[in-house]
Design an enzyme around this catalytic site. Structure first.
Site, PDB file in Angstrom:
ATOM      1  CB  ALA A 189      10.793 -10.390   5.313  1.00  0.00           C
ATOM      2  N   GLY A 196      10.838  -9.379  -1.246  1.00  0.00           N
ATOM      3  CA  GLY A 196      11.295  -8.711  -2.487  1.00  0.00           C
ATOM      4  C   GLY A 196      12.850  -8.366  -1.979  1.00  0.00           C
ATOM      5  CE  LYS A 197      12.727  -2.179   0.431  1.00  0.00           C
ATOM      6  NZ  LYS A 197      11.505  -2.473  -0.043  1.00  0.00           N
ATOM      7  CG  ASP A 210       5.954  -9.693   7.698  1.00  0.00           C
ATOM      8  OD1 ASP A 210       6.442  -8.676   7.322  1.00  0.00           O
ATOM      9  OD2 ASP A 210       4.665  -9.885   7.649  1.00  0.00           O
ATOM     10  CG  ASP A 246      10.583  -2.004   3.520  1.00  0.00           C
ATOM     11  OD1 ASP A 246      10.050  -0.943   3.687  1.00  0.00           O
ATOM     12  OD2 ASP A 246      10.355  -2.788   2.809  1.00  0.00           O
ATOM     13  CB  CYS A 255       7.338   2.591   0.297  1.00  0.00           C
ATOM     14  SG  CYS A 255       5.797   1.491   0.931  1.00  0.00           S
TER      15      CYS A 255
END
Length: 385
Positions: free
Chosen positions: A202, A206-207, A225, A273, A326
């Protein structure tokens, strides 16, 4: 400051940026801020002009320059107005000689072999917002100069220079800073009210906040996280956004599944992510290209693989694992998703439906050139019932 003094200041900052990239030091933004903190004589126009020179020099240099001057001289070779500043005047840079070193041009390190050429990484990134559906709709937000983003239904794009944290819409939680690409891959997760969802990596959340909005703040949402500092930023953000369903779990590095043992095979949705090369964000952090090596890429690819395997154990039969990076590199995106499917018989890739992006293996890739967003890859992987 004279224009020549601004050029010399840019060279001095670039020297620090080059050293920091070589030694895993501070980011360029931090170095720029520190530089001017001790030089109060520099006005706002000076700071802006120096910063523009610094980032222009960084953006055109694919590989780490030998010095900051080498980066600036290379920029001067292409821009006559910059070359004129190397006149040897007091406080300005010495004249350029033909023999002195110059930074090689490129959007990425040469060892990547042009794989990131023509993807739009040389451009500057816009400033995007996500309107928080828990508190507002996009049509309710009136910020001067803001326009709807082309693809994300809750996105707004701001003109350069807006101080977001000074806006009343930010203070009361109606908006969050989030690139349109990040908004889109969050939408691809297809989070629904009442779900049990886990944002496995996490970060600062943001997500997580985007998932909570999609879930209408109903259900159970776990933000986990391994970085305590980053995860600690989520609580005040969630409070401001009106998110009440987010629970935080600190992961133990190397034993990530232990902190989430009570969710084994229980989650409708797990979003990974994963830590990555960050190549998709190089428009925002162009000096990051100087820090990426093959060894570092190999390490993050191996970490992503391990995290996906651990996260897969949290997905209930028929549930979904979403792989997001990303990054614009296939070994982190399409190749990583394909390798996961090969390791986990019975799992399938569900088609990702987004208003922009290109099909890439089992998922979709967004690029700055084609979509106007940061670079992302997203794949939705479904566990067999």
């Amino acid at each position: 400051m004279t224009p020549q003094a601004r050029a010399q200041a840019a060279i001095e900052i670039l020297d620090e940026v080059v050293a920091a990239a070589r030694d895993a030091g501070a980011a360029a933004d931090t170095i720029v801020q520190r530089y001017f903190k001790t030089r109060r004589y520099a006005g706002s126009k000076d700071r802006r002009a120096v910063r523009e020179l610094v980032y222009a020099a960084i953006r055109r240099a694919g590989d780490l320059p030998v010095t900051g001057r080498a980066a600036m001289v290379a920029l001067a070779d292409e821009r006559a107005e910059v070359a004129e500043l190397f006149d040897g005047s007091p406080r300005g840079p010495a004249p350029i000689s033909v023999e002195e070193p110059r930074a090689a041009a490129g959007v990425a390190p040469a060892w990547l072999g042009g794989r990131l050429d023509n993807l739009g990484l040389e451009a500057r990134a816009p400033l995007d917002l996500r309107v928080n559906r828990l508190k507002a709709r996009r049509e309710d937000i009136a910020i001067e100069g803001a326009v709807p983003t082309p693809h994300a239904p809750d996105g707004l794009r701001l003109p350069e220079g807006v101080q977001v944290e000074q806006l009343p819409e930010w203070a009361d939680g109606r908006i969050e800073v989030q690139d349109e690409g990040s908004q889109l891959v969050t939408l691809a997760c297809a989070a629904k009210p009442g779900m049990t969802a886990i944002d496995f990596c996490a970060g600062a959340g943001g997500k997580t906040l985007g998932l909570a909005a999609a879930m209408e703040d109903r259900g159970r949402l776990i933000a986990s996280d391994a970085d305590r500092s980053r995860l600690s930023r989520l609580a005040p953000r969630a409070e401001r956004a009106g998110v009440t369903i987010a629970e935080m779990r600190l992961l133990d590095g190397g034993r990530e599944g232990d902190a989430l043992e009570d969710f084994r095979e229980a989650a409708d949705l797990v979003v990974v992510d994963a830590p990555c090369s960050g190549t998709g964000t190089w428009r925002r952090n162009p000096e990051a290209r100087w820090r990426l090596t093959q060894a570092r890429l190999d390490r993050v690819v191996a970490l992503q693989s391990r995290l996906l395997d651990v996260a897969a154990g949290l997905v209930k039969p028929g549930g979904t694992l979403v792989h997001i990076v990303c990054s614009l590199l296939d070994e982190e995106g399409a190749g990583q998703a394909e390798a996961f499917l090969a390791r986990h018989p019975g799992w399938i890739a569900r088609p990702v439906s987004l208003p922009t992006g290109e099909a890439r293996g089992p998922g979709i890739r967004l690029t700055p050139a084609a979509s106007g967003t940061d670079g992302f890859f997203v794949a939705t992987l479904v566990r067999p019932c």
